[in-house]
Design an enzyme around this catalytic site. Structure first.
Site, PDB file in Angstrom:
ATOM      1  N   CYS A  43       3.935 -13.790  -4.426  1.00  0.00           N
ATOM      2  CA  CYS A  43       3.732 -12.300  -4.820  1.00  0.00           C
ATOM      3  C   CYS A  43       4.481 -11.425  -4.135  1.00  0.00           C
ATOM      4  O   CYS A  43       4.964 -11.620  -2.933  1.00  0.00           O
ATOM      5  CB  CYS A  43       2.192 -12.012  -4.326  1.00  0.00           C
ATOM      6  SG  CYS A  43       0.977 -13.190  -5.220  1.00  0.00           S
ATOM      7  N   CYS A  61       2.618 -20.227   1.428  1.00  0.00           N
ATOM      8  CA  CYS A  61       2.079 -20.079   0.247  1.00  0.00           C
ATOM      9  C   CYS A  61       2.989 -20.376  -0.807  1.00  0.00           C
ATOM     10  O   CYS A  61       4.294 -19.867  -0.607  1.00  0.00           O
ATOM     11  CB  CYS A  61       1.342 -18.564   0.045  1.00  0.00           C
ATOM     12  SG  CYS A  61       0.566 -18.429  -1.437  1.00  0.00           S
ATOM     13  N   CYS A  88     -10.577 -13.749   9.632  1.00  0.00           N
ATOM     14  CA  CYS A  88      -9.471 -14.032   8.640  1.00  0.00           C
ATOM     15  C   CYS A  88      -8.919 -15.134   8.663  1.00  0.00           C
ATOM     16  O   CYS A  88      -8.038 -15.132   9.720  1.00  0.00           O
ATOM     17  CB  CYS A  88      -8.623 -12.717   8.185  1.00  0.00           C
ATOM     18  SG  CYS A  88      -7.630 -12.840   6.851  1.00  0.00           S
ATOM     19  N   CYS A  98      -3.413  -7.050   6.201  1.00  0.00           N
ATOM     20  CA  CYS A  98      -3.558  -8.016   4.983  1.00  0.00           C
ATOM     21  C   CYS A  98      -1.930  -8.124   4.581  1.00  0.00           C
ATOM     22  O   CYS A  98      -1.389  -7.235   4.472  1.00  0.00           O
ATOM     23  CB  CYS A  98      -4.005  -7.224   3.929  1.00  0.00           C
ATOM     24  SG  CYS A  98      -5.763  -7.305   3.973  1.00  0.00           S
ATOM     25  N   GLU A 129      -1.391 -18.072  11.251  1.00  0.00           N
ATOM     26  CA  GLU A 129      -2.091 -16.983  11.863  1.00  0.00           C
ATOM     27  C   GLU A 129      -3.709 -16.968  11.467  1.00  0.00           C
ATOM     28  O   GLU A 129      -3.848 -17.212  10.295  1.00  0.00           O
ATOM     29  CB  GLU A 129      -1.511 -15.792  11.660  1.00  0.00           C
ATOM     30  CG  GLU A 129      -0.106 -15.981  12.264  1.00  0.00           C
ATOM     31  CD  GLU A 129       0.754 -14.828  12.060  1.00  0.00           C
ATOM     32  OE1 GLU A 129       1.563 -14.360  13.117  1.00  0.00           O
ATOM     33  OE2 GLU A 129       1.115 -14.171  10.928  1.00  0.00           O
ATOM     34  N   CYS A 153       3.624  -9.536  -0.761  1.00  0.00           N
ATOM     35  CA  CYS A 153       3.213 -10.264   0.518  1.00  0.00           C
ATOM     36  C   CYS A 153       4.193 -11.029   1.434  1.00  0.00           C
ATOM     37  O   CYS A 153       4.893 -11.745   0.766  1.00  0.00           O
ATOM     38  CB  CYS A 153       2.405 -11.317  -0.284  1.00  0.00           C
ATOM     39  SG  CYS A 153       1.659 -12.212   1.007  1.00  0.00           S
TER      40      CYS A 153
END
Ligand code: SAH
Ligand code: SF4
Length: 400
Positions: free
Chosen positions: A148, A144, A137, A377, A124, A151
């Protein structure tokens, strides 16, 4: 006064680093891609495909301009090259950028692109228009490896590094969609639509350093997309050994996902802290080669209700970063299905910002953008992988 909300449990997950890096080789049945090659790599590829060495520098310059200044995607349009030479290029190479699968436009104008890349994976990219500027962005990995706990991307199981072509390709695809490439014969437009790039999408950019560096060098090249290094910001969770290289080999601005003021809390929010803790990270930042007042480091701090948002946290944060030219970007937590946290109240965020501001730091609160399309975010997670972990699974892990 609102009643205090019960403290959300915090997830801890082991750190893994088993990313599959795709070599520059073309996938089966495809010709090698010219997109994503640095200038020396492009020249070498042309020579390998039969361009005489003496002409290679000139050809490299011509092709570079077609690709990155004009944004053309076919060799036939490269009219300053001979027909035969163009036919040869056509035989030898492809010009491939990611394919837009869907584009969602938020009520606030934010655009979220779901892009398909080689291997059928999806990533994305988000475009955020603002008064007089526009920020893209971009993602550096599919998913990932870091986990975290606040997230959404960190809950995605499948991870692979994006190639340089797929990284620079995100900028090219956004320019396609926004109609930003120059048109021959038409005056140069004054305002840039993609005026800034932030490496804040999916993935940890410093775990894919070489591809990110090569892609950013292409984006910064003055004979192409030509974005200044000061208009690119790389956000990292704190991969200490790669931080100095960011200044030396890319030269862009740096943002650090800080998010906590004690190791105990940071270990749980940003588990990579167990490897490089707060003191080690701050040490690396104090030594950062480009550290000046005009190129301050941004400390990103996600505001999680009852977890990291007390006055004491704000005061500790200011003490910790003393002496580092910095600004602190407070990010109201963006919720996602099954997230084990809640956003701090606006009063709390403002009180926190006030303490930081009074200590002499800029403390902008990031306005969430594109929340209605899950583009804010930490909400990114590509559709192909969505659903692999259920909300119940996330809740169970958070409670364990
Ligand atoms: N992996 C890199 C860059 C991508 S994340 C990094 O962690 O820095 C970009 C920013 O969004 C980071 O500061 C990250 O901590 C923050 N973020 C992640 N999830 C979020 C959420 N749910 N709400 C608000 N910010 C979030
Ligand atoms: Fe990865 Fe950044 Fe999300 Fe952490 S915040 S899981 S490092 S994308």
């Amino acid at each position: 006064m609102t009643a205090p909300t019960p403290q959300a449990p915090i997830t801890t997950t082991p750190i893994t680093q088993d990313v599959l890096t795709i070599p520059r080789k073309a996938p089966e049945g495809q010709r090698p891609n010219l997109i994503g090659l640095t200038r020396p790599q492009l020249r070498a590829a042309l020579i390998a495909a039969g361009t005489p060495e003496k002409q290679a520098k000139m050809r490299e310059g011509q092709i570079w301009q077609w690709l990155y200044h004009w944004g053309v995607r076919d060799f036939a349009s490269m009219t300053n090259l001979s027909k035969d030479y163009r036919a040869g290029l056509e035989q030898a190479f492809d010009i491939r950028v990611p394919e837009i699968v869907t584009r969602q436009v938020s009520a606030d104008g934010t655009r979220k692109y779901l892009l398909k890349i080689d291997g059928g994976h999806e990533v994305e990219t988000v475009y955020i228009p603002e008064e007089g500027r526009g920020t893209l962005c971009i993602s550096s990995q599919v998913g990932c490896t870091l986990t975290c706990s606040f997230c959404h991307t960190g809950t995605q199981k499948l991870v692979r590094n994006l190639t340089a072509a797929e990284i620079v390709g995100q900028v090219m695809v956004a320019r396609d969609d926004l109609g930003e490439w120059p048109v021959p014969g038409e005056p140069k437009r004054e305002e840039r639509l993609v005026s800034n790039v932030v490496l804040m999408g999916m993935g940890e950019p410093l775990y894919n350093f070489d591809n990110v560096r090569d892609a950013m060098q292409i984006v910064m090249d003055g004979e192409g997309i030509s974005l200044s290094r000061r208009r690119i910001t790389l956000s990292t969770s704190g991969i200490v050994p790669e931080i100095a290289r960011t200044a030396e080999e890319i030269g862009c601005l740096l943002a650090i996902s800080f998010h906590a003021t004690t190791d105990a809390v940071r270990d749980r929010l940003v588990p990579v802290n167990k490897k490089w803790n707060i003191a080690t990270l701050l040490g690396a930042l104090r030594d950062y080669p480009r550290l000046t007042n005009s190129e301050r480091i941004t400390f990103e701090y996600v505001m999680l209700d009852g977890v990291n948002d007390s006055d004491e946290d704000a005061r500790r944060l200011v003490r910790l970063i003393a002496g580092i030219p910095a600004k602190i970007n407070l990010i109201p937590f963006n919720e996602w299905p099954g997230a084990p946290y809640r956003r701090s109240s606006w009063d709390r965020i403002e009180a926190f910002a006030d303490i930081i501001f009074k200590a002499g730091y800029a403390s902008p609160i990031r306005t969430p953008r594109g929340e209605d399309i899950m583009a804010a975010c930490g909400q990114l997670k590509s559709a192909t992988e969505r659903g692999r972990k259920s909300a119940a699974q996330i809740a169970a892990e958070a409670a364990s």
